[in-house]
Design a protein around this motif. Structure first.
Motif, PDB file in Angstrom:
ATOM      1  N   CYS A  50     -19.758 -58.415 -64.533  1.00  0.00           N
ATOM      2  CA  CYS A  50     -19.788 -59.494 -63.544  1.00  0.00           C
ATOM      3  C   CYS A  50     -21.172 -60.112 -63.470  1.00  0.00           C
ATOM      4  CB  CYS A  50     -19.355 -58.939 -62.175  1.00  0.00           C
ATOM      5  SG  CYS A  50     -19.530 -60.122 -60.816  1.00  0.00           S
ATOM      6  N   GLU A  51     -22.180 -59.265 -63.331  1.00  0.00           N
ATOM      7  CA  GLU A  51     -23.548 -59.771 -63.179  1.00  0.00           C
ATOM      8  C   GLU A  51     -24.007 -60.533 -64.416  1.00  0.00           C
ATOM      9  OE1 GLU A  51     -28.050 -58.202 -62.150  1.00  0.00           O
ATOM     10  OE2 GLU A  51     -26.336 -56.922 -61.656  1.00  0.00           O
ATOM     11  N   VAL A  52     -23.767 -59.983 -65.581  1.00  0.00           N
ATOM     12  CA  VAL A  52     -24.201 -60.642 -66.816  1.00  0.00           C
ATOM     13  C   VAL A  52     -23.460 -61.968 -67.009  1.00  0.00           C
ATOM     14  CG1 VAL A  52     -24.230 -60.445 -69.341  1.00  0.00           C
ATOM     15  CG2 VAL A  52     -25.008 -58.532 -67.934  1.00  0.00           C
ATOM     16  N   ALA A  53     -22.168 -61.981 -66.731  1.00  0.00           N
ATOM     17  CA  ALA A  53     -21.390 -63.226 -66.865  1.00  0.00           C
ATOM     18  C   ALA A  53     -21.916 -64.308 -65.930  1.00  0.00           C
ATOM     19  CB  ALA A  53     -19.913 -62.950 -66.599  1.00  0.00           C
ATOM     20  N   VAL A  54     -22.206 -63.928 -64.700  1.00  0.00           N
ATOM     21  CA  VAL A  54     -22.721 -64.901 -63.726  1.00  0.00           C
ATOM     22  C   VAL A  54     -24.104 -65.387 -64.146  1.00  0.00           C
ATOM     23  CG1 VAL A  54     -23.552 -65.159 -61.344  1.00  0.00           C
ATOM     24  CG2 VAL A  54     -21.320 -64.108 -61.796  1.00  0.00           C
ATOM     25  N   ARG A  55     -24.989 -64.461 -64.503  1.00  0.00           N
ATOM     26  CA  ARG A  55     -26.338 -64.864 -64.922  1.00  0.00           C
ATOM     27  C   ARG A  55     -26.274 -65.849 -66.089  1.00  0.00           C
ATOM     28  NH1 ARG A  55     -29.260 -59.054 -65.536  1.00  0.00           N
ATOM     29  NH2 ARG A  55     -28.674 -59.534 -67.666  1.00  0.00           N
ATOM     30  N   ASN A  56     -25.432 -65.545 -67.073  1.00  0.00           N
ATOM     31  CA  ASN A  56     -25.352 -66.412 -68.253  1.00  0.00           C
ATOM     32  C   ASN A  56     -24.767 -67.772 -67.914  1.00  0.00           C
ATOM     33  OD1 ASN A  56     -26.519 -64.431 -69.800  1.00  0.00           O
ATOM     34  ND2 ASN A  56     -24.592 -63.688 -70.638  1.00  0.00           N
ATOM     35  N   ALA A  57     -23.727 -67.803 -67.078  1.00  0.00           N
ATOM     36  CA  ALA A  57     -23.132 -69.090 -66.686  1.00  0.00           C
ATOM     37  C   ALA A  57     -24.138 -69.925 -65.899  1.00  0.00           C
ATOM     38  CB  ALA A  57     -21.864 -68.856 -65.868  1.00  0.00           C
ATOM     39  N   VAL A  58     -24.854 -69.303 -64.988  1.00  0.00           N
ATOM     40  CA  VAL A  58     -25.840 -70.034 -64.193  1.00  0.00           C
ATOM     41  C   VAL A  58     -27.003 -70.483 -65.077  1.00  0.00           C
ATOM     42  CG1 VAL A  58     -27.462 -69.902 -62.261  1.00  0.00           C
ATOM     43  CG2 VAL A  58     -25.173 -68.908 -62.037  1.00  0.00           C
ATOM     44  N   SER A  59     -27.432 -69.647 -65.990  1.00  0.00           N
ATOM     45  CA  SER A  59     -28.498 -70.040 -66.907  1.00  0.00           C
ATOM     46  C   SER A  59     -28.091 -71.264 -67.721  1.00  0.00           C
ATOM     47  CB  SER A  59     -28.861 -68.878 -67.841  1.00  0.00           C
ATOM     48  OG  SER A  59     -29.886 -69.271 -68.730  1.00  0.00           O
ATOM     49  N   ASP A  60     -26.826 -71.315 -68.131  1.00  0.00           N
ATOM     50  CA  ASP A  60     -26.347 -72.492 -68.867  1.00  0.00           C
ATOM     51  C   ASP A  60     -26.428 -73.753 -68.004  1.00  0.00           C
ATOM     52  OD1 ASP A  60     -25.861 -70.914 -71.086  1.00  0.00           O
ATOM     53  OD2 ASP A  60     -23.680 -70.825 -70.775  1.00  0.00           O
ATOM     54  N   VAL A  61     -26.070 -73.618 -66.732  1.00  0.00           N
ATOM     55  CA  VAL A  61     -26.160 -74.768 -65.817  1.00  0.00           C
ATOM     56  C   VAL A  61     -27.624 -75.162 -65.633  1.00  0.00           C
ATOM     57  CG1 VAL A  61     -25.792 -75.536 -63.432  1.00  0.00           C
ATOM     58  CG2 VAL A  61     -23.990 -74.283 -64.627  1.00  0.00           C
ATOM     59  N   LEU A  62     -28.485 -74.183 -65.427  1.00  0.00           N
ATOM     60  CA  LEU A  62     -29.905 -74.485 -65.255  1.00  0.00           C
ATOM     61  C   LEU A  62     -30.480 -75.141 -66.504  1.00  0.00           C
ATOM     62  CD1 LEU A  62     -31.063 -71.253 -63.373  1.00  0.00           C
ATOM     63  CD2 LEU A  62     -30.706 -73.546 -62.408  1.00  0.00           C
ATOM     64  N   SER A  63     -30.023 -74.721 -67.679  1.00  0.00           N
ATOM     65  CA  SER A  63     -30.464 -75.342 -68.937  1.00  0.00           C
ATOM     66  C   SER A  63     -30.003 -76.793 -69.015  1.00  0.00           C
ATOM     67  CB  SER A  63     -29.931 -74.560 -70.136  1.00  0.00           C
ATOM     68  OG  SER A  63     -30.528 -73.292 -70.208  1.00  0.00           O
ATOM     69  N   ALA A  64     -28.779 -77.060 -68.565  1.00  0.00           N
ATOM     70  CA  ALA A  64     -28.252 -78.430 -68.584  1.00  0.00           C
ATOM     71  C   ALA A  64     -29.045 -79.336 -67.639  1.00  0.00           C
ATOM     72  CB  ALA A  64     -26.771 -78.428 -68.205  1.00  0.00           C
ATOM     73  N   VAL A  65     -29.488 -78.793 -66.523  1.00  0.00           N
ATOM     74  CA  VAL A  65     -30.193 -79.598 -65.528  1.00  0.00           C
ATOM     75  C   VAL A  65     -31.698 -79.665 -65.795  1.00  0.00           C
ATOM     76  CG1 VAL A  65     -30.753 -79.789 -63.051  1.00  0.00           C
ATOM     77  CG2 VAL A  65     -28.434 -79.141 -63.768  1.00  0.00           C
ATOM     78  N   TYR A  66     -32.314 -78.532 -66.130  1.00  0.00           N
ATOM     79  CA  TYR A  66     -33.782 -78.461 -66.236  1.00  0.00           C
ATOM     80  C   TYR A  66     -34.292 -78.253 -67.661  1.00  0.00           C
ATOM     81  CZ  TYR A  66     -33.611 -78.038 -61.173  1.00  0.00           C
ATOM     82  OH  TYR A  66     -33.391 -78.265 -59.844  1.00  0.00           O
ATOM     83  N   GLY A  67     -33.404 -78.096 -68.620  1.00  0.00           N
ATOM     84  CA  GLY A  67     -33.798 -77.867 -70.000  1.00  0.00           C
ATOM     85  C   GLY A  67     -33.779 -76.384 -70.352  1.00  0.00           C
ATOM     86  N   LEU A  68     -33.823 -76.103 -71.637  1.00  0.00           N
ATOM     87  CA  LEU A  68     -33.730 -74.725 -72.116  1.00  0.00           C
ATOM     88  C   LEU A  68     -34.857 -73.836 -71.588  1.00  0.00           C
ATOM     89  CD1 LEU A  68     -32.645 -75.359 -75.816  1.00  0.00           C
ATOM     90  CD2 LEU A  68     -31.216 -74.606 -73.893  1.00  0.00           C
ATOM     91  N   LEU A 107     -22.179 -79.623 -57.819  1.00  0.00           N
ATOM     92  CA  LEU A 107     -21.251 -80.761 -57.845  1.00  0.00           C
ATOM     93  C   LEU A 107     -20.991 -81.226 -59.278  1.00  0.00           C
ATOM     94  CD1 LEU A 107     -22.361 -82.725 -54.657  1.00  0.00           C
ATOM     95  CD2 LEU A 107     -20.238 -81.448 -54.999  1.00  0.00           C
ATOM     96  N   PRO A 108     -22.035 -81.342 -60.112  1.00  0.00           N
ATOM     97  CA  PRO A 108     -21.752 -81.786 -61.482  1.00  0.00           C
ATOM     98  C   PRO A 108     -21.302 -80.686 -62.450  1.00  0.00           C
ATOM     99  CG  PRO A 108     -24.136 -81.844 -61.060  1.00  0.00           C
ATOM    100  CD  PRO A 108     -23.467 -81.397 -59.793  1.00  0.00           C
ATOM    101  N   HIS A 109     -21.538 -79.404 -62.134  1.00  0.00           N
ATOM    102  CA  HIS A 109     -21.333 -78.384 -63.161  1.00  0.00           C
ATOM    103  C   HIS A 109     -20.430 -77.206 -62.791  1.00  0.00           C
ATOM    104  CE1 HIS A 109     -24.387 -80.220 -65.702  1.00  0.00           C
ATOM    105  NE2 HIS A 109     -25.153 -80.318 -64.625  1.00  0.00           N
ATOM    106  N   LEU A 110     -20.086 -77.037 -61.542  1.00  0.00           N
ATOM    107  CA  LEU A 110     -19.380 -75.807 -61.153  1.00  0.00           C
ATOM    108  C   LEU A 110     -18.009 -75.675 -61.811  1.00  0.00           C
ATOM    109  CD1 LEU A 110     -19.587 -73.741 -58.135  1.00  0.00           C
ATOM    110  CD2 LEU A 110     -17.277 -74.444 -58.715  1.00  0.00           C
ATOM    111  N   LYS A 111     -17.225 -76.712 -61.776  1.00  0.00           N
ATOM    112  CA  LYS A 111     -15.847 -76.614 -62.303  1.00  0.00           C
ATOM    113  C   LYS A 111     -15.839 -76.276 -63.798  1.00  0.00           C
ATOM    114  CE  LYS A 111     -13.437 -77.942 -58.566  1.00  0.00           C
ATOM    115  NZ  LYS A 111     -12.172 -77.597 -58.018  1.00  0.00           N
ATOM    116  N   ALA A 112     -16.769 -76.829 -64.560  1.00  0.00           N
ATOM    117  CA  ALA A 112     -16.825 -76.534 -65.990  1.00  0.00           C
ATOM    118  C   ALA A 112     -17.386 -75.136 -66.250  1.00  0.00           C
ATOM    119  CB  ALA A 112     -17.686 -77.575 -66.715  1.00  0.00           C
ATOM    120  N   SER A 113     -18.312 -74.692 -65.414  1.00  0.00           N
ATOM    121  CA  SER A 113     -18.947 -73.388 -65.617  1.00  0.00           C
ATOM    122  C   SER A 113     -18.102 -72.229 -65.117  1.00  0.00           C
ATOM    123  CB  SER A 113     -20.298 -73.359 -64.902  1.00  0.00           C
ATOM    124  OG  SER A 113     -21.143 -74.331 -65.443  1.00  0.00           O
TER     125      SER A 113
END
Length: 193
Positions: free
Chosen positions: A56-74, A137-143
């Protein structure tokens, strides 16, 4: 495996009478051997929860990291915009200080080494309302595509926060070797899944 009275006393001395007292009082047990049996069962159940909690923790961290990468860069952990978006209260948990501490422990420029250094509380708190406009708002449904149909993004984000805070609660009890036997373990397991 049955435990002798002498062994029970020796274990009680190591674990402490107070710690075992929690187990003994819960079920009004009259002897240390019964309390040790419950203590051992609690430890086994705690161990059994480690794999689903970790997934659970790893899946959440990775999904959130992907969102943060989309918004703030890698290189999001080094993004000044991201850092400034984090709350930094004078007392209590500071997401901003947590990020700075995690960056200090990681290899410079390597986002993947920052991710595991961040406390689970950091990841959970990213699901508060303050991050709705930029992240959710822009990323939750896809993530998080498995969210129930018919709910708004804010309702989904709030549900995720609530469920992750429950996971954080049992995770911390397990990490500190505290009793979990009186919890609704089926609900905790479902929450992790």
């Amino acid at each position: 495996m049955p435990i002798s009275a002498a062994d029970a006393q020796a274990v009680e001395k190591v674990l402490s009478k107070e710690r075992l007292g929690t187990y003994a009082r819960t079920l009004t047990m009259l002897n240390t051997r019964q309390a040790l049996t419950l203590y051992a069962w609690n430890a086994e159940i705690s161990g059994a929860f480690m794999l689903p909690q970790q997934a659970c923790e790893v899946a959440v961290r990775n999904a959130v990291s992907d969102v943060l990468s989309a918004v703030y860069g890698l290189q999001w952990p080094w993004s000044l915009g991201f850092e400034r978006s984090l709350p930094d209260p004078q007392s209590g948990f500071s997401m901003r200080k947590e990020l700075c501490t995690a960056r200090g422990k990681a290899r410079a420029g390597n986002t993947n080494t920052v991710i595991p250094e961040l406390k689970f509380a950091f990841w959970v708190r990213l699901f508060t309302q303050r991050f709705d406009n930029r992240l959710w708002l822009p990323h939750l449904k896809a993530s998080f595509p498995g969210m129930p149909a018919g709910l708004t993004v804010q309702q989904c984000r709030q549900m995720i926060y609530y469920e992750l805070d429950g996971v954080r609660s049992i995770r911390n009890r397990i990490a500190h070797h505290e009793p979990i036997f009186a919890r609704n373990l089926a609900a905790d397991y479902t929450r992790m899944l």
